[in-house]
Design a protein around this motif. Sequence first.
Motif, mmCIF file in Angstrom:
data_model
loop_
_atom_site.group_PDB
_atom_site.id
_atom_site.type_symbol
_atom_site.label_atom_id
_atom_site.label_comp_id
_atom_site.label_asym_id
_atom_site.label_seq_id
_atom_site.Cartn_x
_atom_site.Cartn_y
_atom_site.Cartn_z
ATOM 1 N N VAL A 66 0.856 -1.182 0.000
ATOM 2 C CA VAL A 66 0.000 0.000 0.000
ATOM 3 C C VAL A 66 0.890 1.230 0.000
ATOM 4 O O VAL A 66 1.784 1.368 0.818
ATOM 5 N N ARG A 67 0.669 2.134 -0.956
ATOM 6 C CA ARG A 67 1.418 3.394 -0.996
ATOM 7 C C ARG A 67 0.469 4.511 -0.605
ATOM 8 O O ARG A 67 -0.682 4.556 -1.035
ATOM 9 N N TRP A 68 0.985 5.387 0.227
ATOM 10 C CA TRP A 68 0.164 6.468 0.780
ATOM 11 C C TRP A 68 0.413 7.764 0.054
ATOM 12 O O TRP A 68 1.546 8.116 -0.275
ATOM 13 N N LYS A 69 -0.660 8.494 -0.177
ATOM 14 C CA LYS A 69 -0.598 9.812 -0.798
ATOM 15 C C LYS A 69 -1.265 10.785 0.173
ATOM 16 O O LYS A 69 -2.416 10.579 0.562
ATOM 17 N N LEU A 70 -0.522 11.803 0.590
ATOM 18 C CA LEU A 70 -1.092 12.877 1.398
ATOM 19 C C LEU A 70 -1.420 14.019 0.462
ATOM 20 O O LEU A 70 -0.555 14.472 -0.294
ATOM 21 N N CYS A 71 -2.663 14.466 0.467
ATOM 22 C CA CYS A 71 -3.004 15.562 -0.429
ATOM 23 C C CYS A 71 -4.024 16.499 0.208
ATOM 24 O O CYS A 71 -4.910 16.071 0.942
ATOM 25 N N TRP A 72 -3.825 17.780 -0.084
ATOM 26 C CA TRP A 72 -4.774 18.794 0.350
ATOM 27 C C TRP A 72 -6.003 18.687 -0.543
ATOM 28 O O TRP A 72 -5.931 18.240 -1.686
ATOM 29 N N GLU A 73 -7.128 19.108 -0.026
ATOM 30 C CA GLU A 73 -8.396 18.962 -0.746
ATOM 31 C C GLU A 73 -8.367 19.654 -2.104
ATOM 32 O O GLU A 73 -8.888 19.126 -3.085
ATOM 33 N N ASN A 74 -7.722 20.800 -2.199
ATOM 34 C CA ASN A 74 -7.714 21.503 -3.484
ATOM 35 C C ASN A 74 -6.765 20.874 -4.502
ATOM 36 O O ASN A 74 -6.699 21.322 -5.634
ATOM 37 N N GLU A 75 -6.039 19.843 -4.134
ATOM 38 C CA GLU A 75 -5.180 19.122 -5.071
ATOM 39 C C GLU A 75 -5.907 17.970 -5.759
ATOM 40 O O GLU A 75 -5.390 17.394 -6.710
ATOM 41 N N LEU A 76 -7.098 17.616 -5.266
ATOM 42 C CA LEU A 76 -7.842 16.504 -5.847
ATOM 43 C C LEU A 76 -8.502 16.915 -7.156
ATOM 44 O O LEU A 76 -9.068 18.004 -7.266
ATOM 45 N N GLU A 77 -8.443 16.021 -8.124
ATOM 46 C CA GLU A 77 -9.117 16.216 -9.407
ATOM 47 C C GLU A 77 -10.499 15.563 -9.322
ATOM 48 O O GLU A 77 -10.777 14.776 -8.413
ATOM 49 N N LEU A 78 -11.361 15.868 -10.283
ATOM 50 C CA LEU A 78 -12.695 15.262 -10.317
ATOM 51 C C LEU A 78 -12.599 13.735 -10.311
ATOM 52 O O LEU A 78 -13.348 13.059 -9.604
ATOM 53 N N ALA A 79 -11.655 13.177 -11.056
ATOM 54 C CA ALA A 79 -11.488 11.713 -11.103
ATOM 55 C C ALA A 79 -11.158 11.149 -9.723
ATOM 56 O O ALA A 79 -11.599 10.048 -9.375
ATOM 57 N N ASP A 80 -10.397 11.905 -8.901
ATOM 58 C CA ASP A 80 -10.090 11.455 -7.543
ATOM 59 C C ASP A 80 -11.369 11.393 -6.706
ATOM 60 O O ASP A 80 -11.589 10.429 -5.968
ATOM 61 N N HIS A 81 -12.209 12.430 -6.819
ATOM 62 C CA HIS A 81 -13.465 12.445 -6.060
ATOM 63 C C HIS A 81 -14.376 11.295 -6.477
ATOM 64 O O HIS A 81 -15.000 10.649 -5.632
ATOM 65 N N VAL A 82 -14.438 11.032 -7.763
ATOM 66 C CA VAL A 82 -15.274 9.936 -8.265
ATOM 67 C C VAL A 82 -14.779 8.602 -7.704
ATOM 68 O O VAL A 82 -15.570 7.777 -7.232
#
Length: 196
Positions: free
Chosen positions: A5-21
Amino acid sequence: MCSQVRWKLCWENELELADHVELADFFRRIYGPTGLYNAKPFEGSRSWAGARPELRAIGYDSGGVAAHMGLLRRFIKVGAVDLPVAELGLYGVRTDLERLGISHSIRAVLPILEELAVPFAFGTVRPALQKHIERLGRHGPMTVLSGVRGRSTLPEPRLDKPPTRIDDALVTVLPIGRSMADWPTGAMIDRNGPEL
Protein backbone atom coordinates in the motif's frame (compact mmCIF):
# COMPACT_ATOMS: atom_id res chain seq x y z
CA MET A 1 0.88 -7.09 2.38
CA CYS A 2 0.96 -3.67 4.11
CA SER A 3 4.13 -2.70 2.22
CA GLN A 4 2.17 -2.94 -1.05
CA VAL A 5 0.00 0.00 0.00
CA ARG A 6 1.42 3.39 -1.00
CA TRP A 7 0.16 6.47 0.78
CA LYS A 8 -0.60 9.81 -0.80
CA LEU A 9 -1.09 12.88 1.40
CA CYS A 10 -3.00 15.56 -0.43
CA TRP A 11 -4.77 18.79 0.35
CA GLU A 12 -8.40 18.96 -0.75
CA ASN A 13 -7.71 21.50 -3.48
CA GLU A 14 -5.18 19.12 -5.07
CA LEU A 15 -7.84 16.50 -5.85
CA GLU A 16 -9.12 16.22 -9.41
CA LEU A 17 -12.70 15.26 -10.32
CA ALA A 18 -11.49 11.71 -11.10
CA ASP A 19 -10.09 11.46 -7.54
CA HIS A 20 -13.47 12.44 -6.06
CA VAL A 21 -15.27 9.94 -8.26
CA GLU A 22 -12.90 7.13 -7.24
CA LEU A 23 -13.16 8.06 -3.53
CA ALA A 24 -16.97 8.31 -3.68
CA ASP A 25 -17.10 4.80 -5.15
CA PHE A 26 -14.73 3.56 -2.43
CA PHE A 27 -16.92 5.02 0.34
CA ARG A 28 -20.15 3.64 -1.17
CA ARG A 29 -18.56 0.18 -1.23
CA ILE A 30 -17.22 0.22 2.33
CA TYR A 31 -20.05 2.12 4.04
CA GLY A 32 -22.93 0.59 2.03
CA PRO A 33 -22.79 -2.80 3.78
CA THR A 34 -23.29 -1.02 7.14
CA GLY A 35 -26.60 0.38 5.91
CA LEU A 36 -27.91 1.91 2.69
CA TYR A 37 -28.26 5.31 4.41
CA ASN A 38 -24.51 5.28 5.23
CA ALA A 39 -23.63 5.16 1.52
CA LYS A 40 -26.16 7.85 0.51
CA PRO A 41 -23.89 10.90 1.12
CA PHE A 42 -21.44 9.55 -1.47
CA GLU A 43 -23.80 9.59 -4.43
CA GLY A 44 -22.30 10.81 -7.68
CA SER A 45 -18.86 12.31 -7.16
CA ARG A 46 -19.27 13.53 -3.55
CA SER A 47 -16.32 12.13 -1.56
CA TRP A 48 -17.29 13.44 1.89
CA ALA A 49 -20.30 12.92 4.16
CA GLY A 50 -20.43 15.82 6.63
CA ALA A 51 -17.73 18.44 6.91
CA ARG A 52 -15.34 18.38 3.99
CA PRO A 53 -11.77 17.42 4.94
CA GLU A 54 -8.90 19.76 4.19
CA LEU A 55 -6.28 17.01 4.01
CA ARG A 56 -6.55 13.34 3.07
CA ALA A 57 -4.30 10.35 3.55
CA ILE A 58 -5.22 7.93 0.77
CA GLY A 59 -3.74 4.44 0.56
CA TYR A 60 -3.55 2.84 -2.87
CA ASP A 61 -2.66 -0.66 -4.01
CA SER A 62 -3.09 -2.58 -7.24
CA GLY A 63 -6.87 -2.65 -6.64
CA GLY A 64 -7.21 1.15 -6.39
CA VAL A 65 -8.11 2.97 -3.17
CA ALA A 66 -7.28 0.68 -0.24
CA ALA A 67 -7.73 3.01 2.75
CA HIS A 68 -8.60 6.60 3.59
CA MET A 69 -8.35 9.04 6.49
CA GLY A 70 -9.57 12.64 6.34
CA LEU A 71 -8.33 15.52 8.49
CA LEU A 72 -9.91 18.87 9.33
CA ARG A 73 -8.52 21.52 11.68
CA ARG A 74 -11.17 23.09 13.88
CA PHE A 75 -11.98 24.36 17.34
CA ILE A 76 -14.11 22.11 19.51
CA LYS A 77 -15.48 22.79 22.95
CA VAL A 78 -14.79 20.11 25.56
CA GLY A 79 -16.92 20.96 28.56
CA ALA A 80 -16.29 24.72 28.86
CA VAL A 81 -12.85 24.73 27.16
CA ASP A 82 -12.30 25.79 23.53
CA LEU A 83 -9.63 23.58 22.02
CA PRO A 84 -7.92 23.61 18.61
CA VAL A 85 -7.70 20.08 17.19
CA ALA A 86 -7.28 18.16 13.99
CA GLU A 87 -10.40 16.07 13.62
CA LEU A 88 -9.73 12.70 12.01
CA GLY A 89 -12.59 11.01 10.21
CA LEU A 90 -13.85 9.53 6.98
CA TYR A 91 -11.84 6.49 7.91
CA GLY A 92 -12.18 3.40 5.83
CA VAL A 93 -10.31 0.29 4.76
CA ARG A 94 -11.34 -1.88 1.84
CA THR A 95 -12.94 -5.05 3.20
CA ASP A 96 -10.43 -7.42 1.58
CA LEU A 97 -7.63 -5.69 3.56
CA GLU A 98 -9.29 -5.24 6.97
CA ARG A 99 -7.31 -7.82 8.93
CA LEU A 100 -3.94 -7.15 7.34
CA GLY A 101 -2.78 -4.26 9.53
CA ILE A 102 -3.64 -1.50 7.07
CA SER A 103 -5.09 0.61 9.88
CA HIS A 104 -1.63 0.96 11.37
CA SER A 105 -0.47 2.60 8.16
CA ILE A 106 -2.69 5.56 9.02
CA ARG A 107 0.42 6.71 10.84
CA ALA A 108 1.25 8.23 7.45
CA VAL A 109 -0.69 11.27 8.64
CA LEU A 110 1.33 11.75 11.86
CA PRO A 111 4.14 13.87 10.33
CA ILE A 112 1.62 16.31 8.88
CA LEU A 113 -0.18 16.52 12.24
CA GLU A 114 3.11 17.55 13.83
CA GLU A 115 3.65 20.14 11.08
CA LEU A 116 0.18 21.58 11.67
CA ALA A 117 1.16 22.15 15.33
CA VAL A 118 -2.21 21.15 16.75
CA PRO A 119 -2.18 20.04 20.39
CA PHE A 120 -4.43 17.02 19.73
CA ALA A 121 -5.99 14.98 16.97
CA PHE A 122 -9.41 13.63 17.82
CA GLY A 123 -12.14 11.60 16.23
CA THR A 124 -15.24 9.62 17.06
CA VAL A 125 -16.16 6.08 16.13
CA ARG A 126 -19.26 3.94 16.52
CA PRO A 127 -19.25 1.74 19.64
CA ALA A 128 -19.34 -1.29 17.29
CA LEU A 129 -15.74 -0.43 16.31
CA GLN A 130 -14.45 -0.39 19.90
CA LYS A 131 -12.29 -3.52 19.59
CA HIS A 132 -10.81 -2.32 16.30
CA ILE A 133 -9.94 1.13 17.59
CA GLU A 134 -8.55 -0.22 20.87
CA ARG A 135 -6.24 -2.51 18.85
CA LEU A 136 -5.05 0.52 16.93
CA GLY A 137 -4.50 2.39 20.22
CA ARG A 138 -2.32 -0.39 21.64
CA HIS A 139 0.31 0.38 19.02
CA GLY A 140 0.57 4.09 19.72
CA PRO A 141 -0.27 6.91 22.09
CA MET A 142 -3.99 7.08 21.18
CA THR A 143 -6.47 7.15 24.07
CA VAL A 144 -10.06 5.91 23.74
CA LEU A 145 -12.60 7.75 25.90
CA SER A 146 -16.08 6.44 26.60
CA GLY A 147 -18.95 8.20 28.30
CA VAL A 148 -18.36 11.41 26.32
CA ARG A 149 -21.14 12.59 24.05
CA GLY A 150 -20.62 14.56 20.86
CA ARG A 151 -22.84 17.31 19.53
CA SER A 152 -22.64 18.33 15.89
CA THR A 153 -24.77 20.07 13.32
CA LEU A 154 -26.35 18.33 10.37
CA PRO A 155 -24.42 18.81 7.10
CA GLU A 156 -27.50 20.57 5.65
CA PRO A 157 -30.42 22.10 7.58
CA ARG A 158 -33.61 20.08 7.17
CA LEU A 159 -37.19 20.93 8.02
CA ASP A 160 -37.90 17.44 9.38
CA LYS A 161 -34.93 17.20 11.79
CA PRO A 162 -33.41 19.26 14.57
CA PRO A 163 -30.36 21.30 13.46
CA THR A 164 -28.03 19.45 15.85
CA ARG A 165 -27.60 15.84 16.87
CA ILE A 166 -26.00 14.19 19.87
CA ASP A 167 -24.08 10.94 19.51
CA ASP A 168 -22.89 8.46 22.10
CA ALA A 169 -19.70 7.55 20.27
CA LEU A 170 -16.25 6.54 21.42
CA VAL A 171 -13.86 9.47 21.38
CA THR A 172 -10.28 8.88 20.26
CA VAL A 173 -7.59 11.36 21.24
CA LEU A 174 -4.04 11.44 19.95
CA PRO A 175 -1.72 13.88 21.74
CA ILE A 176 0.37 15.81 19.21
CA GLY A 177 1.75 19.01 20.75
CA ARG A 178 0.64 18.46 24.34
CA SER A 179 0.27 15.52 26.69
CA MET A 180 -2.94 13.62 27.33
CA ALA A 181 -2.95 15.14 30.84
CA ASP A 182 -3.78 18.47 29.12
CA TRP A 183 -6.96 17.13 27.49
CA PRO A 184 -9.87 18.92 29.24
CA THR A 185 -12.46 16.96 31.17
CA GLY A 186 -16.05 17.16 30.09
CA ALA A 187 -18.96 14.91 29.27
CA MET A 188 -19.81 16.75 26.03
CA ILE A 189 -17.78 17.71 22.98
CA ASP A 190 -19.30 20.41 20.78
CA ARG A 191 -18.03 20.46 17.21
CA ASN A 192 -19.98 23.59 16.32
CA GLY A 193 -20.29 22.17 12.82
CA PRO A 194 -20.85 18.84 11.08
CA GLU A 195 -18.63 15.92 11.93
CA LEU A 196 -15.97 14.92 9.45
